[in-house]
Design an enzyme around this catalytic site. Structure first.
Site, mmCIF file in Angstrom:
data_model
loop_
_atom_site.group_PDB
_atom_site.id
_atom_site.type_symbol
_atom_site.label_atom_id
_atom_site.label_comp_id
_atom_site.label_asym_id
_atom_site.label_seq_id
_atom_site.Cartn_x
_atom_site.Cartn_y
_atom_site.Cartn_z
ATOM 1 C CG LEU A 158 -6.402 -49.873 -32.627
ATOM 2 C CD1 LEU A 158 -7.786 -50.268 -31.899
ATOM 3 C CD2 LEU A 158 -6.581 -48.351 -33.003
ATOM 4 C CG HIS A 197 2.055 -66.047 -38.562
ATOM 5 N ND1 HIS A 197 1.125 -66.573 -37.858
ATOM 6 C CD2 HIS A 197 2.082 -64.760 -38.005
ATOM 7 C CE1 HIS A 197 0.488 -65.689 -37.178
ATOM 8 N NE2 HIS A 197 1.148 -64.650 -37.253
ATOM 9 C CE LYS A 226 -1.780 -63.257 -40.497
ATOM 10 N NZ LYS A 226 -2.915 -63.481 -39.514
ATOM 11 N NE ARG A 283 -13.313 -51.376 -25.967
ATOM 12 C CZ ARG A 283 -12.621 -51.599 -25.134
ATOM 13 N NH1 ARG A 283 -11.917 -52.620 -25.128
ATOM 14 N NH2 ARG A 283 -12.452 -51.001 -24.007
ATOM 15 C CG ASN A 337 -12.606 -50.427 -33.704
ATOM 16 O OD1 ASN A 337 -12.643 -49.317 -33.206
ATOM 17 N ND2 ASN A 337 -11.971 -51.610 -33.215
ATOM 18 C CE1 TYR A 343 -2.457 -64.728 -35.112
ATOM 19 C CE2 TYR A 343 -4.674 -64.178 -36.281
ATOM 20 C CZ TYR A 343 -3.397 -63.908 -35.994
ATOM 21 O OH TYR A 343 -2.501 -62.825 -36.607
ATOM 22 C CG ASP A 392 -5.440 -61.254 -40.680
ATOM 23 O OD1 ASP A 392 -4.819 -61.222 -41.657
ATOM 24 O OD2 ASP A 392 -4.875 -61.744 -39.236
ATOM 25 C CE LYS A 434 -8.947 -59.285 -29.603
ATOM 26 N NZ LYS A 434 -8.602 -58.874 -27.843
HETATM 27 P P1 A2P Z 1 -10.720 -55.576 -26.428
HETATM 28 O O1 A2P Z 1 -10.288 -56.758 -27.412
HETATM 29 O O2 A2P Z 1 -10.767 -55.961 -25.310
HETATM 30 O O3 A2P Z 1 -12.113 -55.049 -27.313
HETATM 31 P P2 A2P Z 1 -4.708 -53.980 -31.921
HETATM 32 O O4 A2P Z 1 -5.976 -54.118 -32.774
HETATM 33 O O5 A2P Z 1 -3.975 -52.864 -32.224
HETATM 34 O O6 A2P Z 1 -4.012 -55.447 -31.557
HETATM 35 O O7 A2P Z 1 -5.642 -53.503 -30.653
HETATM 36 C C1 A2P Z 1 -6.316 -54.344 -29.730
HETATM 37 C C2 A2P Z 1 -6.722 -53.842 -28.572
HETATM 38 O O8 A2P Z 1 -7.547 -52.711 -28.597
HETATM 39 C C3 A2P Z 1 -7.582 -54.749 -27.737
HETATM 40 O O9 A2P Z 1 -7.099 -54.630 -26.385
HETATM 41 C C4 A2P Z 1 -8.784 -54.087 -27.813
HETATM 42 O O10 A2P Z 1 -9.847 -54.610 -26.630
HETATM 43 C C5 A2P Z 1 -8.685 -52.652 -27.778
HETATM 44 N N1 A2P Z 1 -9.613 -51.804 -28.654
HETATM 45 C C6 A2P Z 1 -9.788 -52.354 -29.871
HETATM 46 N N2 A2P Z 1 -10.990 -51.431 -30.571
HETATM 47 C C7 A2P Z 1 -11.107 -50.492 -29.266
HETATM 48 C C8 A2P Z 1 -11.802 -49.340 -29.303
HETATM 49 N N3 A2P Z 1 -12.593 -49.008 -30.489
HETATM 50 N N4 A2P Z 1 -11.765 -48.694 -28.107
HETATM 51 C C9 A2P Z 1 -10.977 -49.002 -27.199
HETATM 52 N N5 A2P Z 1 -10.440 -50.267 -27.215
HETATM 53 C C10 A2P Z 1 -10.244 -50.935 -28.338
#
Ligand code: A2P
Length: 280
Positions: free
Chosen positions: A196, A114, A82, A242, A246, A57, A52, A236
């Protein structure tokens, strides 16, 4: 790490235009343009088949480069982008699509308005231009993002094509349940951005306890909650660990009781991490 030939064992969501979108996508908001190719390449190698991005961006070119480098057939991947925020005429829509296609170096699977920018009030005209782009074969599916009931209602009243998706902020602190259910009732798929809570939910003591119980990380438990709600989810992350973590959310299940515990974390408007679409 999963080999690039093996997609994660994720499900797909059937859109109202008959196309299937991978339920788990890789979100790229706030990934700097010069880091995007590496992150997306890693995500594809980890099994993601849905990315996405957005004109806003400024990383569409990096996404395109990663897709070409991935060695995966383009038709096995799904790319959403978008419209630039504020694009308001058919001509601007036309030019924006040309630019995104050039940046990506390939077609767009799903193209979204968007933000509705309701104070400007011209999103119905933009929606008509998107319908034309779709009927001309310039984009695959079309949808919207950050639309509330009022704005959805307005474009549905135009009797045109129904948006395939509405991409909105959804996470345990802002489950957006009423709006999400409104979309589901209209057969508009819900996509969760900032699933998240832009990181805000990751230190929640209740979710930490639940994660411990499930033997998973907090991020995995929250992503699993989205999946069991039936939403398309777009986390993201920056680090390979990570990104990989995820993606590992299809091999466990939350119980009804665990789902309810997450549902109860709703903080209403104060849980919102991004702008309120009504005032954006
Ligand atoms: P980073 O980008 O430094 O890895 P969202 O998707 O809700 O916008 O959340 C993104 C945020 O969550 C970013 O700050 C990302 O950090 C963090 N994040 C994403 N996956 C994880 C994970 N598995 N554990 C901890 N933090 C995570």
């Amino acid at each position: 790490m999963t080999s690039p030939a093996e997609p994660i064992d994720s499900s797909t969501v059937l859109l109202n235009d008959g196309r299937r979108i991978p339920q788990l996508g890789f979100g790229t908001y706030l990934i700097p343009p010069n880091e995007t190719t590496e992150a997306v390449e890693f995500a594809i190698a980890a099994g993601y088949r849905h990315v996405d991005t957005a004109s806003y961006y400024r990383n569409e070119a990096g996404v395109g480069q990663a897709v070409r480098a991935s060695g995966i057939d383009r038709d096995k991947l799904w790319i959403t982008s978008k419209l630039p925020i504020g694009a308001s005429t058919a001509d601007e829509v036309h030019r924006a699509i040309d630019k995104t296609v050039a940046e990506l170096g390939s077609y767009i699977d799903l193209y979204l308005i968007h933000w509705p920018m309701p104070s400007r009030g011209n999103y119905p005209a933009v929606w008509r231009a998107l319908q034309k782009a779709q009927s001309d074969g310039r984009v695959g599916s079309i949808g919207v993002s950050n639309f509330h009931q009022r704005q959805l209602h307005r474009i549905l009243d135009n009797e045109g094509v129904r948006p395939a998706v509405n991409q909105i902020e959804v996470h345990p602190y802002l489950p957006n349940t009423t709006l999400a259910q409104y979309c589901v009732d209209l057969n508009i798929a819900v996509e969760a951005w900032s699933p998240l809570g832009a990181g805000s939910v990751l230190h929640d003591v209740g979710i930490l306890a639940l994660a411990e119980e499930a033997g998973r990380t907090v991020a995995q438990v929250v992503l699993r909650w989205h999946i069991q709600r039936g939403h398309i989810v777009l986390p993201k992350a920056s680090s390979p660990e990570r990104i990989q973590q995820n993606a590992s959310v299809y091999d466990f299940t939350l119980t009804t009781e665990q789902m309810s515990r997450l549902d109860r974390l709703d903080r209403g408007e104060s849980g919102r991490t991004g702008p309120n679409p009504e005032s954006m």
